[in-house]
Design a protein around this motif. Structure first.
Motif, short mmCIF file in Angstrom:
data_model
loop_
_atom_site.label_atom_id
_atom_site.label_comp_id
_atom_site.label_asym_id
_atom_site.label_seq_id
_atom_site.Cartn_x
_atom_site.Cartn_y
_atom_site.Cartn_z
N LYS A 127 0.81 -1.22 0.00
CA LYS A 127 0.00 0.00 0.00
C LYS A 127 0.85 1.27 0.00
CE LYS A 127 -4.07 -1.95 0.26
NZ LYS A 127 -5.02 -1.86 -0.88
N ALA A 128 2.03 1.22 0.62
CA ALA A 128 2.89 2.40 0.69
C ALA A 128 4.29 1.98 1.11
CB ALA A 128 2.33 3.42 1.69
N GLY A 129 5.26 2.80 0.75
CA GLY A 129 6.64 2.56 1.14
C GLY A 129 7.33 3.84 1.56
N VAL A 130 8.34 3.71 2.41
CA VAL A 130 9.18 4.84 2.81
C VAL A 130 10.63 4.41 2.68
CG1 VAL A 130 9.81 6.48 4.61
CG2 VAL A 130 7.42 5.74 4.37
N ALA A 131 11.36 5.05 1.77
CA ALA A 131 12.74 4.67 1.48
C ALA A 131 13.68 5.71 2.06
CB ALA A 131 12.94 4.58 -0.04
N TRP A 132 14.54 5.27 2.98
CA TRP A 132 15.51 6.15 3.62
C TRP A 132 16.86 6.03 2.90
CZ3 TRP A 132 14.19 8.87 8.25
CH2 TRP A 132 12.95 8.50 8.82
N TYR A 133 17.27 7.09 2.24
CA TYR A 133 18.57 7.24 1.57
C TYR A 133 19.03 5.97 0.86
CZ TYR A 133 19.33 6.46 6.65
OH TYR A 133 19.24 6.05 7.97
N GLY A 134 18.15 5.44 0.02
CA GLY A 134 18.51 4.28 -0.80
C GLY A 134 19.03 4.72 -2.16
N ARG A 135 20.08 4.07 -2.63
CA ARG A 135 20.66 4.41 -3.93
C ARG A 135 19.62 4.30 -5.04
NH1 ARG A 135 23.79 1.07 -7.33
NH2 ARG A 135 23.62 -0.55 -5.74
N LEU A 136 19.65 5.22 -5.99
CA LEU A 136 18.59 5.34 -6.99
C LEU A 136 18.99 4.89 -8.39
CD1 LEU A 136 17.29 8.81 -5.81
CD2 LEU A 136 16.11 6.62 -5.53
N VAL A 137 20.27 4.99 -8.71
CA VAL A 137 20.74 4.61 -10.03
C VAL A 137 21.91 3.64 -9.88
CG1 VAL A 137 20.04 6.83 -10.99
CG2 VAL A 137 22.41 6.50 -10.27
N GLY A 138 22.22 2.94 -10.96
CA GLY A 138 23.33 2.00 -10.91
C GLY A 138 23.45 1.23 -12.21
N GLU A 139 24.50 0.48 -12.29
CA GLU A 139 24.75 -0.34 -13.47
C GLU A 139 23.87 -1.58 -13.44
OE1 GLU A 139 28.44 -2.89 -15.49
OE2 GLU A 139 28.76 -1.67 -13.69
N SER A 140 23.33 -1.93 -14.59
CA SER A 140 22.53 -3.14 -14.70
C SER A 140 23.45 -4.36 -14.76
CB SER A 140 21.66 -3.10 -15.95
OG SER A 140 20.93 -4.30 -16.10
N THR A 141 23.26 -5.30 -13.83
CA THR A 141 24.06 -6.52 -13.78
C THR A 141 23.11 -7.70 -13.64
OG1 THR A 141 24.28 -6.66 -11.38
CG2 THR A 141 25.84 -5.21 -12.54
N PRO A 142 23.59 -8.92 -13.82
CA PRO A 142 22.72 -10.08 -13.61
C PRO A 142 22.09 -10.14 -12.22
CG PRO A 142 24.68 -10.74 -14.82
CD PRO A 142 24.91 -9.32 -14.38
N LEU A 143 22.82 -9.68 -11.19
CA LEU A 143 22.28 -9.71 -9.83
C LEU A 143 21.40 -8.50 -9.54
CD1 LEU A 143 25.33 -10.97 -7.71
CD2 LEU A 143 23.48 -12.29 -8.75
N THR A 144 21.72 -7.37 -10.16
CA THR A 144 20.95 -6.14 -9.94
C THR A 144 20.52 -5.57 -11.29
OG1 THR A 144 22.96 -4.80 -9.90
CG2 THR A 144 22.16 -5.63 -7.79
N PRO A 145 19.57 -6.22 -11.95
CA PRO A 145 19.22 -5.82 -13.32
C PRO A 145 18.54 -4.47 -13.43
CG PRO A 145 17.72 -7.53 -12.52
CD PRO A 145 18.82 -7.41 -11.50
#
Length: 284
Positions: free
Chosen positions: A173-191
């Motif tokens: 229903k809702a989320g609150v994200a505290w200082y989470g990284r927003l961009v990055g390289e696409s990899t098999p583990l973090t697509p």
């Protein structure tokens, strides 16, 4: 010596006690929330390849509790994260923090962040999302959670995961994200990264960021804001267009972490108030 299989390891792994070794010494400003009136402690969550440990806190009486998934920093589900779940429980929530790195190693026992980063880097996003799904299911089946009131919050690594999970699970229903990284390289583990899923969120997310966070440039925050704004220019209200990002100009990374020197009391308290209002606004 008999080699321990991956399944045997996650089935026998235990939850951290106290604070992670890598965060010593602990600040005198640390907030401690007692468990009076709560059911609080370690539980085990069934997952597809065994069980993972988690910390659960909920009111001692009642049922059909709104549920909050609490997603760890890179230091694991140590005392600070456990305390956050108790804070939620004291407000009437069922809060659960699953140990999402357990297959890769016990980060709470490592003494430096340089030892921890390689462990965390091995955690596939798909594994973490599946474990969060299993935790949400367990909340309903085994812990008196309300299936229609599910929220998620996370810090640092968990902040990034909060954005991803809001795009993954339509029941949130809702989320609150505290200082989470927003961009990055696409990899098999973090697509994919938050900016890649910003237009397809299933729930509105409140992002809380520090203007002096050296690891998350403000340019990436503005990039994320731009994608969210684009979803609101089409004349249709969506979870993405309802999402917001708040930047505290003078705050560093981890400004909510009261056990660390990075803690900023005023910004942390303001963020916590915003979190409560956000969950209430969107029915969690």
């Amino acid at each position: 010596m008999k080699k321990i299989t991956r399944r045997e390891f996650i089935t026998t792994a235990t939850l951290a006690t106290g604070f992670a070794l890598a965060v010593q010494p602990i600040s005198a400003k640390t907030i401690t929330t007692d468990a009076k009136g709560l059911v609080a402690g370690a539980v085990r969550i069934p997952v597809k390849d065994g069980e993972i440990p988690a910390y659960r806190a909920a009111p001692a009486t009642g049922e059909n509790f709104p549920t909050i998934l609490v997603v760890q920093e890179i230091f694991g589900v140590h005392e600070h994260i456990q305390d956050v779940t108790r804070r939620f429980a004291q407000m009437g929530y069922l809060a659960i923090a699953p140990e999402l790195f357990v297959r890769q190693g016990d980060v709470s026992k490592l003494s430096s962040i340089d030892e921890i980063r390689p462990i965390v880097a091995k955690v596939p996003d798909a594994q973490a999302l599946a474990d969060l799904d299993a935790t949400a299911d367990w909340a309903v089946k085994s812990a008196k959670g309300n299936p229609n009131q599910l929220g998620i919050t996370g810090f640092c690594w968990g902040g990034r995961m909060t954005w991803l999970y809001a795009a993954h699970n339509p029941k949130v229903k809702a989320g609150v994200a505290w200082y989470g990284r927003l961009v990055g390289e696409s990899t098999p583990l973090t697509p994919r990264h938050p900016v890649d899923v910003a237009s397809t969120l299933n729930a509105p997310v409140l992002g809380l960021y520090g203007g002096k966070d050296t690891g998350i440039p403000l340019s990436t925050v503005e990039q994320m804001r731009g994608v969210l704004r684009q979803t609101s220019t089409k004349g249709v209200t969506s979870c993405s267009s309802q999402s917001e990002i708040v930047v505290y100009p003078d705050a560093p990374h981890a400004f909510f972490a009261d056990y660390r020197p990075s803690y900023r009391k005023s910004e942390a308290e303001d963020g916590w108030k915003r979190l409560q209002a956000w969950f209430k606004q969107y029915g969690v």
